[in-house]
Every structure is written in structure tokens, then in C-alpha cells.
Design a protein around this motif. Structure first.
Motif, PDB file in Angstrom:
ATOM      1  N   GLY A  63       0.798  -1.226   0.000  1.00  0.00           N
ATOM      2  CA  GLY A  63       0.000   0.000   0.000  1.00  0.00           C
ATOM      3  C   GLY A  63       0.828   1.273   0.000  1.00  0.00           C
ATOM      4  O   GLY A  63       0.356   2.328  -0.430  1.00  0.00           O
ATOM      5  N   ALA A  64       2.060   1.190   0.475  1.00  0.00           N
ATOM      6  CA  ALA A  64       2.923   2.374   0.536  1.00  0.00           C
ATOM      7  C   ALA A  64       3.401   2.791  -0.851  1.00  0.00           C
ATOM      8  O   ALA A  64       3.759   3.947  -1.060  1.00  0.00           O
ATOM      9  CB  ALA A  64       4.120   2.111   1.442  1.00  0.00           C
ATOM     10  N   GLY A  65       3.419   1.846  -1.787  1.00  0.00           N
ATOM     11  CA  GLY A  65       3.831   2.166  -3.148  1.00  0.00           C
ATOM     12  C   GLY A  65       5.320   2.451  -3.293  1.00  0.00           C
ATOM     13  O   GLY A  65       5.725   3.107  -4.238  1.00  0.00           O
ATOM     14  N   ILE A  66       6.113   1.969  -2.368  1.00  0.00           N
ATOM     15  CA  ILE A  66       7.560   2.190  -2.410  1.00  0.00           C
ATOM     16  C   ILE A  66       8.212   0.952  -3.004  1.00  0.00           C
ATOM     17  O   ILE A  66       7.935  -0.168  -2.578  1.00  0.00           O
ATOM     18  CB  ILE A  66       8.109   2.449  -0.988  1.00  0.00           C
ATOM     19  CG1 ILE A  66       7.420   3.675  -0.386  1.00  0.00           C
ATOM     20  CG2 ILE A  66       9.616   2.628  -1.016  1.00  0.00           C
ATOM     21  CD1 ILE A  66       7.690   3.865   1.097  1.00  0.00           C
ATOM     22  N   THR A  67       9.092   1.148  -3.988  1.00  0.00           N
ATOM     23  CA  THR A  67       9.671  -0.001  -4.673  1.00  0.00           C
ATOM     24  C   THR A  67      11.151  -0.225  -4.391  1.00  0.00           C
ATOM     25  O   THR A  67      11.667  -1.292  -4.662  1.00  0.00           O
ATOM     26  CB  THR A  67       9.477   0.119  -6.194  1.00  0.00           C
ATOM     27  OG1 THR A  67      10.068   1.339  -6.636  1.00  0.00           O
ATOM     28  CG2 THR A  67       7.995   0.115  -6.545  1.00  0.00           C
ATOM     29  N   GLY A  68      11.845   0.754  -3.871  1.00  0.00           N
ATOM     30  CA  GLY A  68      13.267   0.595  -3.594  1.00  0.00           C
ATOM     31  C   GLY A  68      13.522   0.097  -2.181  1.00  0.00           C
ATOM     32  O   GLY A  68      12.813   0.489  -1.243  1.00  0.00           O
ATOM     33  N   GLN A  69      14.524  -0.750  -2.022  1.00  0.00           N
ATOM     34  CA  GLN A  69      14.796  -1.318  -0.708  1.00  0.00           C
ATOM     35  C   GLN A  69      15.165  -0.251   0.321  1.00  0.00           C
ATOM     36  O   GLN A  69      14.632  -0.241   1.424  1.00  0.00           O
ATOM     37  CB  GLN A  69      15.898  -2.380  -0.772  1.00  0.00           C
ATOM     38  CG  GLN A  69      16.157  -2.958   0.618  1.00  0.00           C
ATOM     39  CD  GLN A  69      17.062  -4.149   0.616  1.00  0.00           C
ATOM     40  OE1 GLN A  69      17.047  -4.935  -0.316  1.00  0.00           O
ATOM     41  NE2 GLN A  69      17.839  -4.288   1.666  1.00  0.00           N
ATOM     42  N   ASP A 119      14.482   2.928   0.404  1.00  0.00           N
ATOM     43  CA  ASP A 119      13.323   3.753   0.731  1.00  0.00           C
ATOM     44  C   ASP A 119      12.312   2.989   1.578  1.00  0.00           C
ATOM     45  O   ASP A 119      11.700   3.548   2.487  1.00  0.00           O
ATOM     46  CB  ASP A 119      12.655   4.268  -0.541  1.00  0.00           C
ATOM     47  CG  ASP A 119      13.523   5.277  -1.281  1.00  0.00           C
ATOM     48  OD1 ASP A 119      14.383   5.917  -0.644  1.00  0.00           O
ATOM     49  OD2 ASP A 119      13.341   5.409  -2.503  1.00  0.00           O
ATOM     50  N   LEU A 120      12.137   1.710   1.284  1.00  0.00           N
ATOM     51  CA  LEU A 120      11.221   0.882   2.056  1.00  0.00           C
ATOM     52  C   LEU A 120      11.725   0.704   3.491  1.00  0.00           C
ATOM     53  O   LEU A 120      10.954   0.809   4.443  1.00  0.00           O
ATOM     54  CB  LEU A 120      11.059  -0.476   1.366  1.00  0.00           C
ATOM     55  CG  LEU A 120       9.825  -1.301   1.656  1.00  0.00           C
ATOM     56  CD1 LEU A 120       8.551  -0.496   1.531  1.00  0.00           C
ATOM     57  CD2 LEU A 120       9.776  -2.492   0.724  1.00  0.00           C
ATOM     58  N   VAL A 121      13.015   0.456   3.645  1.00  0.00           N
ATOM     59  CA  VAL A 121      13.604   0.325   4.983  1.00  0.00           C
ATOM     60  C   VAL A 121      13.420   1.630   5.755  1.00  0.00           C
ATOM     61  O   VAL A 121      12.986   1.628   6.920  1.00  0.00           O
ATOM     62  CB  VAL A 121      15.103  -0.063   4.895  1.00  0.00           C
ATOM     63  CG1 VAL A 121      15.789   0.069   6.239  1.00  0.00           C
ATOM     64  CG2 VAL A 121      15.249  -1.491   4.369  1.00  0.00           C
ATOM     65  N   THR A 145      15.021  -4.163   7.351  1.00  0.00           N
ATOM     66  CA  THR A 145      15.773  -4.698   6.213  1.00  0.00           C
ATOM     67  C   THR A 145      15.290  -6.100   5.859  1.00  0.00           C
ATOM     68  O   THR A 145      15.123  -6.420   4.676  1.00  0.00           O
ATOM     69  CB  THR A 145      17.281  -4.706   6.528  1.00  0.00           C
ATOM     70  OG1 THR A 145      17.696  -3.355   6.771  1.00  0.00           O
ATOM     71  CG2 THR A 145      18.090  -5.289   5.391  1.00  0.00           C
ATOM     72  N   ALA A 146      15.062  -6.938   6.858  1.00  0.00           N
ATOM     73  CA  ALA A 146      14.590  -8.300   6.603  1.00  0.00           C
ATOM     74  C   ALA A 146      13.247  -8.287   5.882  1.00  0.00           C
ATOM     75  O   ALA A 146      13.053  -9.008   4.895  1.00  0.00           O
ATOM     76  CB  ALA A 146      14.492  -9.082   7.912  1.00  0.00           C
ATOM     77  N   LEU A 147      12.307  -7.474   6.357  1.00  0.00           N
ATOM     78  CA  LEU A 147      10.997  -7.399   5.701  1.00  0.00           C
ATOM     79  C   LEU A 147      11.113  -6.872   4.279  1.00  0.00           C
ATOM     80  O   LEU A 147      10.497  -7.414   3.357  1.00  0.00           O
ATOM     81  CB  LEU A 147      10.046  -6.507   6.503  1.00  0.00           C
ATOM     82  CG  LEU A 147       9.403  -7.130   7.724  1.00  0.00           C
ATOM     83  CD1 LEU A 147       8.601  -6.079   8.486  1.00  0.00           C
ATOM     84  CD2 LEU A 147       8.519  -8.305   7.363  1.00  0.00           C
ATOM     85  N   ALA A 148      11.904  -5.822   4.093  1.00  0.00           N
ATOM     86  CA  ALA A 148      12.046  -5.237   2.760  1.00  0.00           C
ATOM     87  C   ALA A 148      12.702  -6.221   1.796  1.00  0.00           C
ATOM     88  O   ALA A 148      12.245  -6.376   0.660  1.00  0.00           O
ATOM     89  CB  ALA A 148      12.853  -3.940   2.837  1.00  0.00           C
ATOM     90  N   GLN A 149      13.756  -6.902   2.231  1.00  0.00           N
ATOM     91  CA  GLN A 149      14.430  -7.868   1.357  1.00  0.00           C
ATOM     92  C   GLN A 149      13.484  -8.971   0.927  1.00  0.00           C
ATOM     93  O   GLN A 149      13.424  -9.324  -0.250  1.00  0.00           O
ATOM     94  CB  GLN A 149      15.631  -8.493   2.075  1.00  0.00           C
ATOM     95  CG  GLN A 149      16.837  -7.626   2.138  1.00  0.00           C
ATOM     96  CD  GLN A 149      17.978  -8.324   2.864  1.00  0.00           C
ATOM     97  OE1 GLN A 149      17.791  -9.289   3.602  1.00  0.00           O
ATOM     98  NE2 GLN A 149      19.175  -7.815   2.654  1.00  0.00           N
ATOM     99  N   PHE A 150      12.750  -9.527   1.875  1.00  0.00           N
ATOM    100  CA  PHE A 150      11.841 -10.613   1.540  1.00  0.00           C
ATOM    101  C   PHE A 150      10.712 -10.110   0.651  1.00  0.00           C
ATOM    102  O   PHE A 150      10.336 -10.757  -0.327  1.00  0.00           O
ATOM    103  CB  PHE A 150      11.277 -11.255   2.810  1.00  0.00           C
ATOM    104  CG  PHE A 150      10.601 -12.571   2.557  1.00  0.00           C
ATOM    105  CD1 PHE A 150      11.302 -13.753   2.699  1.00  0.00           C
ATOM    106  CD2 PHE A 150       9.277 -12.634   2.160  1.00  0.00           C
ATOM    107  CE1 PHE A 150      10.693 -14.977   2.455  1.00  0.00           C
ATOM    108  CE2 PHE A 150       8.659 -13.843   1.913  1.00  0.00           C
ATOM    109  CZ  PHE A 150       9.368 -15.016   2.054  1.00  0.00           C
ATOM    110  N   HIS A 151      10.174  -8.954   0.976  1.00  0.00           N
ATOM    111  CA  HIS A 151       9.059  -8.392   0.222  1.00  0.00           C
ATOM    112  C   HIS A 151       9.437  -8.131  -1.239  1.00  0.00           C
ATOM    113  O   HIS A 151       8.647  -8.393  -2.144  1.00  0.00           O
ATOM    114  CB  HIS A 151       8.598  -7.095   0.884  1.00  0.00           C
ATOM    115  CG  HIS A 151       7.461  -6.428   0.205  1.00  0.00           C
ATOM    116  ND1 HIS A 151       6.199  -6.967   0.151  1.00  0.00           N
ATOM    117  CD2 HIS A 151       7.377  -5.254  -0.462  1.00  0.00           C
ATOM    118  CE1 HIS A 151       5.397  -6.170  -0.512  1.00  0.00           C
ATOM    119  NE2 HIS A 151       6.094  -5.116  -0.893  1.00  0.00           N
ATOM    120  N   LEU A 152      10.648  -7.638  -1.453  1.00  0.00           N
ATOM    121  CA  LEU A 152      11.078  -7.302  -2.805  1.00  0.00           C
ATOM    122  C   LEU A 152      11.584  -8.513  -3.591  1.00  0.00           C
ATOM    123  O   LEU A 152      11.662  -8.464  -4.811  1.00  0.00           O
ATOM    124  CB  LEU A 152      12.158  -6.218  -2.753  1.00  0.00           C
ATOM    125  CG  LEU A 152      11.676  -4.867  -2.208  1.00  0.00           C
ATOM    126  CD1 LEU A 152      12.852  -3.920  -2.017  1.00  0.00           C
ATOM    127  CD2 LEU A 152      10.619  -4.258  -3.116  1.00  0.00           C
TER     128      LEU A 152
END
Length: 72
Positions: free
Chosen positions: A33-39, A41-43, A58-65
Motif C-alpha cells: 500500500g505504501a507504493g515504495i519499490t526501492g529497498q 526507501d522501504l527500509v 531490512t529483513a521485511l524489505a528484502q523478503f518483500h522485494l
């Protein structure tokens, strides 16, 4: 045979759920929902908007991407 223990980012999931009170699937939905695609920026978003620690974010962003890279 016993199930294998998660590796990589998924190894953080139990502590993320315990510490922040949301399931990882809830976190993934929030990130969608945040619409952020870069790791990076997401972190940063997880850290600033949700007061999450750097390692957990970082763990959530890595897995999500890269969901196909690790087992859950």
C-alpha cells in the motif's frame, strides 16, 4: 524429517511479529500500500513511519522485494 529452520530474512519473522504485534503478511500488505519499490526507501519508511529497527526493516524489505529467493 523435521522441517528446516528459515534462513535469511525469514529467520527474523517470529521476532518481528512478537515485537511489533502484526503478522508479516500484514507488514507485506502495508508495504504494498505504501507504493515504495526501492529497498532503501522501504527500509527508511518502516523505520520512520513504524519505528521499526534497522535489522527488522531490512529483513521485511528484502523478503518483500524478492519473495522467491527465500523460504518462509
Amino acid at each position: 524429517m523435521a522441517p528446516t529452520k528459515p534462513h535469511g530474512p525469514a529467520s527474523y519473522f517470529p521476532s518481528i511479529e512478537a515485537k511489533y504485534g502484526r503478522s508479516v503478511d500484514d507488514w507485506f500488505a502495508l508495504m504494498d500500500g505504501a507504493g515504495i519499490t526501492g529497498q532503501k526507501d522501504l527500509v527508511n519508511w518502516l523505520k520512520t513511519e513504524h519505528e521499526m529497527g534497522h535489522g527488522h526493516a531490512t529483513a521485511l524489505a528484502q523478503f518483500h522485494l524478492n519473495p522467491g529467493k527465500w523460504q518462509r
